[in-house]
Design a protein around this motif. Structure first.
Motif, PDB file in Angstrom:
ATOM      1  N   GLY A   4       0.783  -1.227   0.000  1.00 47.75           N
ATOM      2  CA  GLY A   4       0.000   0.000   0.000  1.00 47.75           C
ATOM      3  C   GLY A   4       0.814   1.275   0.000  1.00 47.75           C
ATOM      4  O   GLY A   4       0.259   2.369   0.073  1.00 47.75           O
ATOM      5  N   LEU A   5       2.122   1.172  -0.092  1.00 51.75           N
ATOM      6  CA  LEU A   5       3.009   2.343  -0.096  1.00 51.75           C
ATOM      7  C   LEU A   5       3.605   2.536  -1.480  1.00 51.75           C
ATOM      8  O   LEU A   5       3.852   1.563  -2.200  1.00 51.75           O
ATOM      9  N   SER A   6       3.851   3.779  -1.828  1.00 51.54           N
ATOM     10  CA  SER A   6       4.575   4.044  -3.073  1.00 51.54           C
ATOM     11  C   SER A   6       5.984   3.470  -2.925  1.00 51.54           C
ATOM     12  O   SER A   6       6.457   3.237  -1.803  1.00 51.54           O
ATOM     13  N   ILE A   7       6.660   3.269  -4.030  1.00 45.39           N
ATOM     14  CA  ILE A   7       8.022   2.724  -3.981  1.00 45.39           C
ATOM     15  C   ILE A   7       8.925   3.622  -3.119  1.00 45.39           C
ATOM     16  O   ILE A   7       9.627   3.109  -2.238  1.00 45.39           O
ATOM     17  N   PHE A  57      12.811  -8.510   0.428  1.00 46.11           N
ATOM     18  CA  PHE A  57      12.292  -9.464  -0.560  1.00 46.11           C
ATOM     19  C   PHE A  57      11.081  -8.917  -1.311  1.00 46.11           C
ATOM     20  O   PHE A  57      10.695  -9.464  -2.343  1.00 46.11           O
ATOM     21  N   LEU A  58      10.466  -7.865  -0.807  1.00 45.81           N
ATOM     22  CA  LEU A  58       9.255  -7.330  -1.436  1.00 45.81           C
ATOM     23  C   LEU A  58       9.539  -6.363  -2.589  1.00 45.81           C
ATOM     24  O   LEU A  58       8.627  -5.998  -3.315  1.00 45.81           O
ATOM     25  N   PHE A  59      10.797  -5.968  -2.752  1.00 47.77           N
ATOM     26  CA  PHE A  59      11.122  -5.070  -3.861  1.00 47.77           C
ATOM     27  C   PHE A  59      10.924  -5.801  -5.181  1.00 47.77           C
ATOM     28  O   PHE A  59      11.127  -7.015  -5.269  1.00 47.77           O
ATOM     29  N   PRO A  60      10.543  -5.069  -6.224  1.00 49.74           N
ATOM     30  CA  PRO A  60      10.263  -5.718  -7.516  1.00 49.74           C
ATOM     31  C   PRO A  60      11.538  -6.082  -8.288  1.00 49.74           C
ATOM     32  O   PRO A  60      11.915  -5.430  -9.248  1.00 49.74           O
ATOM     33  N   PHE A  61      12.210  -7.144  -7.837  1.00 55.76           N
ATOM     34  CA  PHE A  61      13.420  -7.614  -8.511  1.00 55.76           C
ATOM     35  C   PHE A  61      13.037  -8.533  -9.660  1.00 55.76           C
ATOM     36  O   PHE A  61      11.997  -9.167  -9.637  1.00 55.76           O
ATOM     37  N   ARG A  62      13.920  -8.620 -10.618  1.00 53.75           N
ATOM     38  CA  ARG A  62      13.754  -9.591 -11.705  1.00 53.75           C
ATOM     39  C   ARG A  62      14.944 -10.531 -11.652  1.00 53.75           C
ATOM     40  O   ARG A  62      16.066 -10.137 -11.917  1.00 53.75           O
ATOM     41  N   GLY A  63      14.691 -11.745 -11.282  1.00 55.05           N
ATOM     42  CA  GLY A  63      15.772 -12.717 -11.182  1.00 55.05           C
ATOM     43  C   GLY A  63      16.516 -12.613  -9.861  1.00 55.05           C
ATOM     44  O   GLY A  63      16.197 -11.802  -8.995  1.00 55.05           O
ATOM     45  N   ALA A  67      21.471  -8.730  -3.725  1.00 58.10           N
ATOM     46  CA  ALA A  67      20.636  -8.298  -2.596  1.00 58.10           C
ATOM     47  C   ALA A  67      19.755  -9.450  -2.102  1.00 58.10           C
ATOM     48  O   ALA A  67      19.589  -9.634  -0.887  1.00 58.10           O
ATOM     49  N   ILE A  68      19.215 -10.226  -3.005  1.00 57.11           N
ATOM     50  CA  ILE A  68      18.405 -11.375  -2.611  1.00 57.11           C
ATOM     51  C   ILE A  68      19.277 -12.417  -1.909  1.00 57.11           C
ATOM     52  O   ILE A  68      18.871 -13.002  -0.893  1.00 57.11           O
ATOM     53  N   GLY A  69      20.470 -12.619  -2.424  1.00 59.16           N
ATOM     54  CA  GLY A  69      21.402 -13.555  -1.786  1.00 59.16           C
ATOM     55  C   GLY A  69      21.737 -13.146  -0.360  1.00 59.16           C
ATOM     56  O   GLY A  69      21.713 -13.971   0.558  1.00 59.16           O
ATOM     57  N   VAL A  70      22.020 -11.857  -0.157  1.00 59.56           N
ATOM     58  CA  VAL A  70      22.316 -11.357   1.187  1.00 59.56           C
ATOM     59  C   VAL A  70      21.078 -11.504   2.078  1.00 59.56           C
ATOM     60  O   VAL A  70      21.179 -11.897   3.243  1.00 59.56           O
ATOM     61  N   GLY A  71      19.904 -11.227   1.529  1.00 62.21           N
ATOM     62  CA  GLY A  71      18.665 -11.362   2.294  1.00 62.21           C
ATOM     63  C   GLY A  71      18.405 -12.795   2.730  1.00 62.21           C
ATOM     64  O   GLY A  71      18.001 -13.045   3.871  1.00 62.21           O
ATOM     65  N   ILE A  72      18.646 -13.735   1.843  1.00 62.04           N
ATOM     66  CA  ILE A  72      18.461 -15.151   2.186  1.00 62.04           C
ATOM     67  C   ILE A  72      19.451 -15.559   3.278  1.00 62.04           C
ATOM     68  O   ILE A  72      19.071 -16.179   4.280  1.00 62.04           O
TER      69      ILE A  72
END
Length: 170
Positions: A4-7, A57-63, A67-72
């Motif tokens: 519900g928030l803008s980017i 993880f909620l950011f609109p990543f493609r692939g 950042a996803i690796g660090v998050g995991i």
């Protein structure tokens, strides 16, 4: 829109949560390195650091991205920290496991802070525009050394501090 928030608003929320986690982590782990255990600050650190990973993880990543690796990795490390602190109450080896996992979680958050600082702060970006230059590598190396020292200080606390920490969360 995310939740519900803008980017831009979501980015501001994510950054605010991350900064709270970093400050709480520094306060909690520096106190722990001195033999004092701050249960509420430790809990704030763990919860906000986990929220940092989860909101990331909620950011609109493609692939898959770094950042996803660090998050995991951060999420997995935090699960270990939560179990050691709240499940095992720092008994036995859980105290060392908590010290290591909490230190790694804080280091990962600080690692990302350094990366983002070199990307977003013009003065720092001028020194390392691609993130592979010596100033960036030196900053990350110094951070790693500082975190290794902090983790070692926490692990080497005498058994009296261990017992006090266990009683504090019981």
């Amino acid at each position: 829109m995310i939740l519900g928030l803008s980017i831009p608003a979501f980015i501001a929320l994510h950054v605010a949560i991350s900064l709270v986690g970093i400050v709480a982590g520094l306060v909690a782990l520096l106190a722990q390195a001195k033999g004092r255990f701050l249960p509420r600050v430790q809990a704030l650190f763990l919860v906000t650091t986990l929220l940092t990973s989860l909101t990331g993880f909620l950011f609109p990543f493609r692939g898959f991205t770094p950042a996803i690796g660090v998050g995991i990795l951060s999420t997995l490390v935090l699960i270990v920290a939560f179990v050691a602190l709240f499940g095992l109450k720092l008994r036995g080896r859980a105290r060392t496991i908590y010290a290591v996992s909490a230190t790694v979680a804080l280091w990962l958050n600080l690692f990302v802070l350094v990366v983002q600082s070199f990307l977003k702060v013009p003065a720092l970006n001028a020194f390392a525009p691609t993130g592979t230059e010596p100033p960036f590598l030196a900053a990350q190396a110094l951070l790693l050394v500082a975190m290794l020292i902090l983790g070692a200080m926490i692990v080497r606390q005498p058994s009296v501090a261990r017992k006090a920490a266990s009683r504090a969360i019981a």
